[in-house]
Design a protein around this motif. Sequence first.
Motif, PDB file in Angstrom:
ATOM      1  N   GLY A   1     -13.953  10.604  28.199  1.00  0.00           N
ATOM      2  CA  GLY A   1     -15.388  10.867  28.079  1.00  0.00           C
ATOM      3  C   GLY A   1     -15.997  10.094  26.925  1.00  0.00           C
ATOM      4  N   ASP A   2     -15.175   9.284  26.246  1.00  0.00           N
ATOM      5  CA  ASP A   2     -15.683   8.442  25.162  1.00  0.00           C
ATOM      6  C   ASP A   2     -15.873   7.022  25.675  1.00  0.00           C
ATOM      7  OD1 ASP A   2     -15.807  10.362  23.186  1.00  0.00           O
ATOM      8  OD2 ASP A   2     -13.760  10.023  22.526  1.00  0.00           O
ATOM      9  N   VAL A   3     -16.779   6.300  25.016  1.00  0.00           N
ATOM     10  CA  VAL A   3     -17.007   4.899  25.330  1.00  0.00           C
ATOM     11  C   VAL A   3     -16.550   4.098  24.118  1.00  0.00           C
ATOM     12  CG1 VAL A   3     -18.769   3.188  25.885  1.00  0.00           C
ATOM     13  CG2 VAL A   3     -18.975   5.517  26.766  1.00  0.00           C
TER      14      VAL A   3
ATOM     15  N   ALA B   1     -19.350  23.901  17.061  1.00  0.00           N
ATOM     16  CA  ALA B   1     -18.328  24.739  16.415  1.00  0.00           C
ATOM     17  C   ALA B   1     -17.204  23.908  15.804  1.00  0.00           C
ATOM     18  CB  ALA B   1     -17.758  25.715  17.426  1.00  0.00           C
ATOM     19  N   THR B   2     -17.074  22.639  16.208  1.00  0.00           N
ATOM     20  CA  THR B   2     -16.037  21.802  15.600  1.00  0.00           C
ATOM     21  C   THR B   2     -16.653  20.802  14.609  1.00  0.00           C
ATOM     22  OG1 THR B   2     -16.079  20.454  17.612  1.00  0.00           O
ATOM     23  CG2 THR B   2     -14.251  21.996  17.374  1.00  0.00           C
ATOM     24  N   GLY B   3     -17.866  21.094  14.158  1.00  0.00           N
ATOM     25  CA  GLY B   3     -18.452  20.316  13.067  1.00  0.00           C
ATOM     26  C   GLY B   3     -19.119  19.012  13.487  1.00  0.00           C
TER      27      GLY B   3
ATOM     28  N   THR C   1     -11.516  23.364  24.577  1.00  0.00           N
ATOM     29  CA  THR C   1     -12.483  22.377  24.086  1.00  0.00           C
ATOM     30  C   THR C   1     -13.844  23.072  24.025  1.00  0.00           C
ATOM     31  OG1 THR C   1     -13.013  21.651  26.290  1.00  0.00           O
ATOM     32  CG2 THR C   1     -11.276  20.452  25.179  1.00  0.00           C
ATOM     33  N   SER C   2     -14.710  22.577  23.141  1.00  0.00           N
ATOM     34  CA  SER C   2     -15.958  23.338  22.948  1.00  0.00           C
ATOM     35  C   SER C   2     -16.848  23.382  24.176  1.00  0.00           C
ATOM     36  CB  SER C   2     -16.793  22.810  21.800  1.00  0.00           C
ATOM     37  OG  SER C   2     -16.089  22.007  20.977  1.00  0.00           O
ATOM     38  N   GLY C   3     -16.649  22.448  25.100  1.00  0.00           N
ATOM     39  CA  GLY C   3     -17.415  22.510  26.341  1.00  0.00           C
ATOM     40  C   GLY C   3     -18.904  22.366  26.121  1.00  0.00           C
TER      41      GLY C   3
HETATM   42  P1  ADP Z   1     -14.619  19.352  20.963  1.00  0.00           P
HETATM   43  O1  ADP Z   1     -14.826  18.432  22.128  1.00  0.00           O
HETATM   44  O2  ADP Z   1     -14.205  20.701  21.333  1.00  0.00           O
HETATM   45  O3  ADP Z   1     -15.687  19.265  19.931  1.00  0.00           O
HETATM   46  P2  ADP Z   1     -12.500  17.695  20.004  1.00  0.00           P
HETATM   47  O4  ADP Z   1     -12.076  17.740  18.604  1.00  0.00           O
HETATM   48  O5  ADP Z   1     -11.462  17.706  21.031  1.00  0.00           O
HETATM   49  O6  ADP Z   1     -13.373  18.929  20.148  1.00  0.00           O
HETATM   50  O7  ADP Z   1     -13.478  16.485  20.213  1.00  0.00           O
HETATM   51  C1  ADP Z   1     -13.001  15.232  20.568  1.00  0.00           C
HETATM   52  C2  ADP Z   1     -14.094  14.222  20.526  1.00  0.00           C
HETATM   53  O8  ADP Z   1     -14.550  14.030  19.193  1.00  0.00           O
HETATM   54  C3  ADP Z   1     -13.673  12.859  20.976  1.00  0.00           C
HETATM   55  O9  ADP Z   1     -13.683  12.743  22.370  1.00  0.00           O
HETATM   56  C4  ADP Z   1     -14.716  11.968  20.308  1.00  0.00           C
HETATM   57  O10 ADP Z   1     -15.905  11.917  21.040  1.00  0.00           O
HETATM   58  C5  ADP Z   1     -14.980  12.683  19.008  1.00  0.00           C
HETATM   59  N1  ADP Z   1     -14.216  12.062  17.925  1.00  0.00           N
HETATM   60  C6  ADP Z   1     -13.060  12.473  17.401  1.00  0.00           C
HETATM   61  N2  ADP Z   1     -12.680  11.667  16.391  1.00  0.00           N
HETATM   62  C7  ADP Z   1     -13.615  10.711  16.277  1.00  0.00           C
HETATM   63  C8  ADP Z   1     -13.804   9.577  15.434  1.00  0.00           C
HETATM   64  N3  ADP Z   1     -12.952   9.260  14.471  1.00  0.00           N
HETATM   65  N4  ADP Z   1     -14.895   8.821  15.646  1.00  0.00           N
HETATM   66  C9  ADP Z   1     -15.785   9.117  16.609  1.00  0.00           C
HETATM   67  N5  ADP Z   1     -15.676  10.172  17.417  1.00  0.00           N
HETATM   68  C10 ADP Z   1     -14.612  10.964  17.270  1.00  0.00           C
END
Ligand code: ADP
Length: 548
Positions: free
Chosen positions: A419-421, A523-525, A186-188
């Motif tokens: 870690g999401d709300v 890095a993941t946009g 994960t990007s951390g």
């Molecule tokens: P990184 O954390 O390394 O950037 P992840 O792709 O694993 O990579 O990130 C996951 C996070 O991206 C989720 O926990 C959430 O916060 C966010 N996320 C992914 N898809 C959505 C979405 N459709 N809407 C809102 N947030 C999203």
Amino acid sequence: MRGLMQDFPLLVHRVLDHAARWHGSTPILSRSVEGPLHRTDYARLSRRSKALASACQKRLGLKLGSVVATMAWNTWRHLEIWYGVMGLGAIVHTLNPRLFASQLGYIINHAEDQWIFTDLTFVPLLEKLQDSLPGVKGFVIMTDAAHMPTTTLRNPVCYEELLASGDEAFAWPEFDENTACGMCYTSGTTGNPKGVLYSHRSNVLHGLMCALGDAMAISSRDVAMPVVPMFHANAWSMAFSVPISGAALVMPGPRLDGAAIYEMLTEGRVTITAAVPTVWLMLLNHLEQNPALRLPDLQRVVIGGSACPESIMKAFVESYGTDVIHAWGMTEMSPIGSLGIQSGRAAGLPPEEWWTLKLKQGRPPFMVDMKITDDAGNTLPHDGKTFGRLKVKGPAVAKSYFKGEGLAAFDAEGWFDTGDVATIDEYGYMQITDRAKDVIKSGGEWISSIEIENIALGCPGVQEAAAIGLPHPKWDERPLLVIVRKQGSEVSRAEVLAHLEGRIAKWWMPDDVAFLPEIPHTATGKISKLELRALFRDYRFPGSVLPD
Ligand code: ADP
């Protein structure tokens, strides 16, 4: 009493065996890193994956449990490496080339990668990095002899030469289905990146789950293009769910701009594709600039990775007749957690009400369970209003990070704290309101930055929007809205605020609007809120004086 059914371990090579045997001539079209389009099929992909596996065993010394890394775009060769290496019981660690060099060095050493398979694109990057990678024995350059570069990389191996020395009749070894096969960090955004270790079983089950009718509904009549890179959260299952379904594959290679994606969509007659919103923004801009272009074959676009703005969803549906599936997930979930598919119950809703649900992040498919809780762990109601910490469970959800890090995210009952709300409504549609570390805490209440951003994106002239919480003397934090204008637009602070007025609660209204030429991304946009907050560290809201 045990059942009397066959023991058939869920190993990923069985996915390719099936595709090769029963969909052998189904095409795989790729844009090669060298430039031209490349065509193959499942039967050839399977033979070459076996040859690669045998060559890796003989010449690179790979065996059960070895870890190798790939730094590569989505192409047929990257698929061969996944299947060939995983089929040996070794582990493929996908590297995101967009990470900082120091982070790459950290994760390559942490994962104990023995060899790195690299596309030509990344040879210069790895040449600079190699001295900090003592454990890496050598580098396999993913090209043929004619394109081999002159390189300072130690032990450079030409991919096509390596593969040619292998045996296409190689027999896959059998091992336990819980054996590790893939690794992704994960990007951390806080602390060091953490490794997620997928197993054969979790990848096969997750691939099946993603192909389901109420997920991506992939069948052998489809042509699927994963634009989402194989190094971003397992390419959202598509390297497995597509061959499981026997669908044709289109791999976009190194070019992800609007024109290049359009070319692959039309050349391959793609019916389903998947990527983050920024990719679709580039495609839609390209289509807008070339009004004669249409998308006659494209039926569904899966959009996730960050919240998909309404404007993107509506543009696909209303201007091009292409359906959009808003999906949510994360690396730790393999990564799919929910999809915005219309359930039987929601099918009865009037169109406007359905759109409200469709814009959310969707419902969990079978094999994902989810709940929202308060900070004390009490489960919260599914009323679409109450928001809490989103926790998940399932056979393709991590139970630990690599080397036992990040323990706090896993509880005793097996729930993983994302870690999401989020909220969950009475129809079961989940909506992400924020990442826990990004919510704006104003006067003891939470403001959803994502909702402000989504609405701001609907304001004409706005290209990108990010809401961040900044310190406020009275309210603790208040929202600052950061805007990137569309090219040629002069949209003003007052216009943006007028657009938000009445669409969000009064106390959610940003205290100020700032304009930037561009917003920093991870890095993941995703929008990098961390960097944005740092950028505005010394900012003060108009009229507010903070105690020193
Ligand atoms: P990184 O954390 O390394 O950037 P992840 O792709 O694993 O990579 O990130 C996951 C996070 O991206 C989720 O926990 C959430 O916060 C966010 N996320 C992914 N898809 C959505 C979405 N459709 N809407 C809102 N947030 C999203």
